[in-house]
Design a protein around this motif. Sequence first.
Motif, PDB file in Angstrom:
ATOM      1  N   THR A  23       1.048  -1.103   0.039  1.00 43.69           N
ATOM      2  CA  THR A  23      -0.009   0.067  -0.051  1.00 43.69           C
ATOM      3  C   THR A  23       0.991   1.379   0.017  1.00 43.69           C
ATOM      4  N   MET A  24       0.286   2.419  -0.333  1.00 45.88           N
ATOM      5  CA  MET A  24       1.019   3.588  -0.180  1.00 45.88           C
ATOM      6  C   MET A  24       1.762   3.753   1.165  1.00 45.88           C
ATOM      7  N   ALA A  25       1.092   3.661   2.197  1.00 43.76           N
ATOM      8  CA  ALA A  25       1.665   3.756   3.476  1.00 43.76           C
ATOM      9  C   ALA A  25       2.906   2.750   3.567  1.00 43.76           C
ATOM     10  N   GLU A  26       2.556   1.526   3.216  1.00 45.14           N
ATOM     11  CA  GLU A  26       3.847   0.570   3.393  1.00 45.14           C
ATOM     12  C   GLU A  26       4.913   0.988   2.648  1.00 45.14           C
ATOM     13  N   LYS A  27       4.735   1.597   1.392  1.00 42.25           N
ATOM     14  CA  LYS A  27       5.745   2.220   0.573  1.00 42.25           C
ATOM     15  C   LYS A  27       6.644   3.254   1.369  1.00 42.25           C
ATOM     16  N   ILE A  28       5.762   4.126   2.015  1.00 43.82           N
ATOM     17  CA  ILE A  28       6.366   5.391   2.835  1.00 43.82           C
ATOM     18  C   ILE A  28       7.297   4.805   3.683  1.00 43.82           C
ATOM     19  N   PHE A  29       6.626   3.760   4.769  1.00 41.42           N
ATOM     20  CA  PHE A  29       7.372   3.245   5.956  1.00 41.42           C
ATOM     21  C   PHE A  29       8.800   2.651   5.403  1.00 41.42           C
ATOM     22  N   ALA A  30       8.833   1.800   4.052  1.00 35.52           N
ATOM     23  CA  ALA A  30       9.576   1.082   3.619  1.00 35.52           C
ATOM     24  C   ALA A  30      10.803   1.751   3.216  1.00 35.52           C
ATOM     25  N   MET A  31      10.591   3.168   2.696  1.00 31.44           N
ATOM     26  CA  MET A  31      11.681   3.946   2.190  1.00 31.44           C
ATOM     27  C   MET A  31      12.272   4.716   3.297  1.00 31.44           C
ATOM     28  N   HIS A  32      11.459   4.664   4.678  1.00 30.33           N
ATOM     29  CA  HIS A  32      12.411   5.425   5.758  1.00 30.33           C
ATOM     30  C   HIS A  32      12.737   4.179   6.861  1.00 30.33           C
ATOM     31  N   ASP A  33      12.520   3.052   6.469  1.00 28.01           N
ATOM     32  CA  ASP A  33      13.004   1.988   7.492  1.00 28.01           C
ATOM     33  C   ASP A  33      14.395   1.928   7.541  1.00 28.01           C
ATOM     34  N   VAL A  34      14.916   1.890   8.704  1.00 27.86           N
ATOM     35  CA  VAL A  34      16.571   2.118   9.222  1.00 27.86           C
ATOM     36  C   VAL A  34      17.208   0.959   8.387  1.00 27.86           C
ATOM     37  N   SER A  35      16.584  -0.455   8.475  1.00 36.76           N
ATOM     38  CA  SER A  35      17.127  -1.342   8.033  1.00 36.76           C
ATOM     39  C   SER A  35      17.142  -1.698   6.547  1.00 36.76           C
ATOM     40  N   ASN A  36      16.891  -0.861   5.566  1.00 43.26           N
ATOM     41  CA  ASN A  36      16.665  -0.784   4.370  1.00 43.26           C
ATOM     42  C   ASN A  36      16.348  -2.114   3.601  1.00 43.26           C
ATOM     43  N   ARG A  37      15.242  -2.735   4.253  1.00 49.57           N
ATOM     44  CA  ARG A  37      15.004  -4.156   3.611  1.00 49.57           C
ATOM     45  C   ARG A  37      14.234  -4.055   2.313  1.00 49.57           C
ATOM     46  N   GLY A  38      13.588  -2.862   2.159  1.00 51.16           N
ATOM     47  CA  GLY A  38      13.126  -2.408   0.919  1.00 51.16           C
ATOM     48  C   GLY A  38      11.587  -2.728   0.871  1.00 51.16           C
ATOM     49  N   PHE A  39      10.921  -3.429   2.055  1.00 50.40           N
ATOM     50  CA  PHE A  39       9.639  -3.731   2.034  1.00 50.40           C
ATOM     51  C   PHE A  39       9.322  -3.587   3.511  1.00 50.40           C
ATOM     52  N   VAL A  40       7.745  -3.823   3.702  1.00 48.57           N
ATOM     53  CA  VAL A  40       7.547  -3.877   5.080  1.00 48.57           C
ATOM     54  C   VAL A  40       6.006  -4.316   4.709  1.00 48.57           C
TER      55      VAL A  40
END
Length: 183
Positions: free
Chosen positions: A138-155
Amino acid sequence: MANDIQLVVSDSGLSSMEKECLSLLESKTGVKFTTVHGQLDSPKSTNIIAFLQYVVTLLREHGLNDVAGAYSEVIQRCTTERDFGGYGFHDSDTLSESDEKEVVFLCSAYLEALKSAARARSKPRVQSFRPPGRRGMTMAEKIFAMHDVSNRGFVKAGDIIQVDVDWILASELSWKVFNMQLH
């Protein structure tokens, strides 16, 4: 970084707040301090600010200028007069325990800012395609994924993540109230 710095301390040793500042450095930067009891190069540190000045000198001698710069900023904030947004401490003042805790908090905040800046420089490029096997977000997941410190690329829903904040807004009024609560 994995540097080992020898720290000469007086025979009376380090205060709990000085140990806390060194512990922050070790945990956030990988720098290891080895304490040796003996004569200090400079007079016995009278408070945590004088101690930080000593640590900054050691960090610069070992080429750790970015970390030394962060602790120098802490010293600058602490020694700037209150009328100009600082705490008005001096390296010869006797500081209360709460004042020393505030200095340690500033050390932590400035070191975290260093880590945040390093993470921002190493952000992965945005992909123009979805990796095979990964579900859409979802858009919210994409925003969180971009700001995730671990840089996994997805949430996904239910994940607990640490995020890197783009910027924080504070008004002069909120800073004044915050400053009044501290002192």
